[in-house]
Motif scaffolding. Structure first.
Motif, short mmCIF file in Angstrom:
data_model
loop_
_atom_site.label_atom_id
_atom_site.label_comp_id
_atom_site.label_asym_id
_atom_site.label_seq_id
_atom_site.Cartn_x
_atom_site.Cartn_y
_atom_site.Cartn_z
N ASP A 22 -79.93 18.45 -13.74
CA ASP A 22 -80.38 18.03 -12.41
C ASP A 22 -79.82 16.67 -12.01
OD1 ASP A 22 -81.98 20.33 -12.08
OD2 ASP A 22 -83.58 19.40 -13.26
N TYR A 23 -78.87 16.17 -12.80
CA TYR A 23 -78.33 14.84 -12.54
C TYR A 23 -77.15 14.93 -11.57
CZ TYR A 23 -76.70 10.09 -13.46
OH TYR A 23 -76.32 8.78 -13.33
N SER A 24 -77.10 14.02 -10.62
CA SER A 24 -76.01 14.01 -9.65
C SER A 24 -74.89 13.12 -10.16
CB SER A 24 -76.50 13.51 -8.29
OG SER A 24 -75.43 13.38 -7.39
N PHE A 25 -73.86 13.72 -10.73
CA PHE A 25 -72.74 12.94 -11.25
C PHE A 25 -71.90 12.33 -10.14
CE2 PHE A 25 -73.80 15.42 -14.97
CZ PHE A 25 -73.62 14.52 -16.00
N SER A 26 -72.13 12.77 -8.90
CA SER A 26 -71.39 12.17 -7.79
C SER A 26 -71.81 10.72 -7.58
CB SER A 26 -71.63 12.96 -6.50
OG SER A 26 -73.01 12.99 -6.18
N ASP A 27 -72.95 10.32 -8.18
CA ASP A 27 -73.42 8.94 -8.05
C ASP A 27 -72.86 8.03 -9.13
OD1 ASP A 27 -74.95 9.69 -5.88
OD2 ASP A 27 -76.71 10.16 -7.10
N VAL A 28 -72.13 8.60 -10.09
CA VAL A 28 -71.58 7.80 -11.18
C VAL A 28 -70.44 6.93 -10.67
CG1 VAL A 28 -70.36 7.90 -13.39
CG2 VAL A 28 -72.23 9.49 -12.93
N GLN A 29 -70.44 5.66 -11.06
CA GLN A 29 -69.35 4.78 -10.69
C GLN A 29 -68.14 5.07 -11.58
OE1 GLN A 29 -70.02 0.60 -11.31
NE2 GLN A 29 -68.17 -0.02 -10.24
N VAL A 30 -67.02 5.38 -10.97
CA VAL A 30 -65.80 5.67 -11.71
C VAL A 30 -64.86 4.47 -11.62
CG1 VAL A 30 -63.79 7.18 -11.90
CG2 VAL A 30 -66.01 8.14 -11.26
N ILE A 31 -64.43 3.97 -12.77
CA ILE A 31 -63.52 2.84 -12.82
C ILE A 31 -62.24 3.31 -13.49
CG2 ILE A 31 -63.13 0.50 -13.67
CD1 ILE A 31 -66.13 0.10 -13.71
N HIS A 32 -61.13 3.23 -12.79
CA HIS A 32 -59.85 3.66 -13.34
C HIS A 32 -59.19 2.53 -14.11
CE1 HIS A 32 -60.12 7.25 -10.84
NE2 HIS A 32 -60.37 6.47 -9.81
N LEU A 33 -58.42 2.90 -15.10
CA LEU A 33 -57.64 1.90 -15.81
C LEU A 33 -56.70 1.23 -14.81
CD1 LEU A 33 -56.64 3.72 -19.12
CD2 LEU A 33 -58.26 1.84 -18.87
N PRO A 34 -56.67 -0.10 -14.77
CA PRO A 34 -55.79 -0.79 -13.81
C PRO A 34 -54.33 -0.49 -14.11
CG PRO A 34 -56.71 -2.34 -15.40
CD PRO A 34 -57.43 -1.04 -15.61
N GLY A 35 -53.56 -0.30 -13.06
CA GLY A 35 -52.14 0.00 -13.25
C GLY A 35 -51.52 0.49 -11.96
N ALA A 36 -50.43 1.22 -12.09
CA ALA A 36 -49.71 1.72 -10.93
C ALA A 36 -48.95 2.99 -11.31
CB ALA A 36 -48.74 0.67 -10.39
N GLU A 37 -48.57 3.77 -10.30
CA GLU A 37 -47.81 4.98 -10.54
C GLU A 37 -46.40 4.64 -11.03
OE1 GLU A 37 -47.77 7.29 -7.01
OE2 GLU A 37 -49.95 7.57 -6.93
N GLU A 38 -45.92 5.41 -12.01
CA GLU A 38 -44.57 5.24 -12.53
C GLU A 38 -43.91 6.61 -12.67
OE1 GLU A 38 -44.51 3.15 -16.19
OE2 GLU A 38 -45.57 1.38 -15.43
N VAL A 39 -42.63 6.68 -12.36
CA VAL A 39 -41.87 7.92 -12.54
C VAL A 39 -41.02 7.78 -13.79
CG1 VAL A 39 -40.16 9.48 -11.56
CG2 VAL A 39 -41.84 8.38 -10.07
N ILE A 40 -41.28 8.63 -14.78
CA ILE A 40 -40.54 8.61 -16.04
C ILE A 40 -39.98 10.01 -16.28
CG2 ILE A 40 -40.66 8.18 -18.52
CD1 ILE A 40 -43.06 6.38 -18.00
N HIS A 41 -38.65 10.11 -16.37
CA HIS A 41 -37.99 11.40 -16.56
C HIS A 41 -38.43 12.41 -15.50
CE1 HIS A 41 -36.42 9.79 -20.23
NE2 HIS A 41 -37.60 9.72 -20.82
N ASN A 42 -38.46 11.93 -14.25
CA ASN A 42 -38.79 12.77 -13.09
C ASN A 42 -40.23 13.29 -13.10
OD1 ASN A 42 -36.18 12.59 -11.95
ND2 ASN A 42 -35.44 14.18 -13.36
N ARG A 43 -41.10 12.67 -13.88
CA ARG A 43 -42.51 13.04 -13.88
C ARG A 43 -43.33 11.81 -13.55
NH1 ARG A 43 -44.42 17.06 -18.55
NH2 ARG A 43 -46.04 17.26 -16.97
#
Length: 272
Positions: A131-152
């Motif tokens: 019955d817990y609403s996980f939509s209320d959980v605070q999500v913290i992403h690892l700090p960083g940025a998008e990188e393209v490595i070998h076309n991925r």
């Protein structure tokens, strides 16, 4: 693998990991008959380019495609949040199953889950949080940025900011001397950015640069957190009476906090 990721978290965030659960997404295709299709109305984003025309629910490969494919102009973080919401929708359907059907479900899931928890413990957790609403959980992403490595496309972690995130999760605030600040004059009153920079520098903060904002019509002084965490902005705001804290994560930012001085700055008494 899971053991290496657990080791990474414990070393770089200085946090203990008590349990872990790794999900292999192929199960979205293989296990459709266990939880059925997910209604389009329950899916986050509802990106039209990923939903076949006329479909009211998705399952199997269609749900897997919706889950795995990035939407048009969707950022990596937005895609990650959409994936989290899809898993929440499936979790809700699993929670609706009768207790007698759960052992069969967990057995079928076993090839697609890796965890240090027993199935009995997983079942107990599922019951505990049904019955817990996980939509209320605070999500913290690892700090960083998008990188393209070998076309991925990958998420490149910013090791410089890892320590700050670890402090937040451990309930510790970052040291004042570690906070990098940019100050922009948005009030039009000459000299205010330099004056505030001098004051914050005396308090031990790193004022990286000053300048003018995009316009001089700001009514309220804004203290904007540009990283994944808000705590640095709270520190800066504590020195500026009446300022408003905002959170606008920017992976390309070279500072932790941006201050935009508004017309309320002098009235608040901090501009003297």
């Amino acid at each position: 693998g899971s053991s290496e990721f657990v080791k990474f978290v414990q070393e770089f965030l200085a946090l203990p990991v008590h349990h872990y659960l790794q999900v292999y997404y192929q199960g979205l295709v293989e296990l459709e008959d266990l939880w059925g299709e997910v209604a389009v109305s329950d899916l986050p984003g509802k990106l039209p380019e990923l939903i076949p025309e006329g479909k009211k629910s998705l399952g199997g490969f269609e749900l897997y495609r919706y889950f795995l494919t990035s939407g048009y102009q969707e950022t990596a973080l937005e895609h990650l949040e959409r994936q989290r919401q899809v898993l929440l929708a499936i979790w809700s359907k699993v929670g609706d199953r009768h207790a007698w059907g759960r052992p069969r479900l967990f057995k079928a899931l076993s090839p697609y889950l890796e965890t240090d928890l027993s199935w009995r413990e997983l079942q107990a957790l599922q019951e505990q949080f049904k019955d817990y609403s996980f939509s209320d959980v605070q999500v913290i992403h690892l700090p960083g940025a998008e990188e393209v490595i070998h076309n991925r496309l990958y998420w490149g972690v910013s090791y410089q900011d890892i320590n700050q995130l670890g402090c937040l999760l451990r309930g510790e605030g970052p040291a004042v001397t570690e906070v990098r600040v940019e100050i922009l004059n948005g009030s039009g009153v000459a000299g205010q950015a330099a004056s505030l920079a001098e004051m914050l520098t005396r308090e031990g903060l790193q004022v990286v640069r000053t300048g003018n904002a995009d316009h001089f019509s700001y009514l309220t002084t804004e203290v904007i957190a540009l990283g994944e965490v808000v705590e640095p902005a709270r520190i800066v705001s504590s020195y500026i009476e009446g300022s408003v804290i905002m959170h606008q994560p920017d992976p390309q930012a070279e500072v932790d906090v941006r201050v935009v001085i508004g017309q309320d700055y002098l009235q608040a008494g901090t501009g003297n």
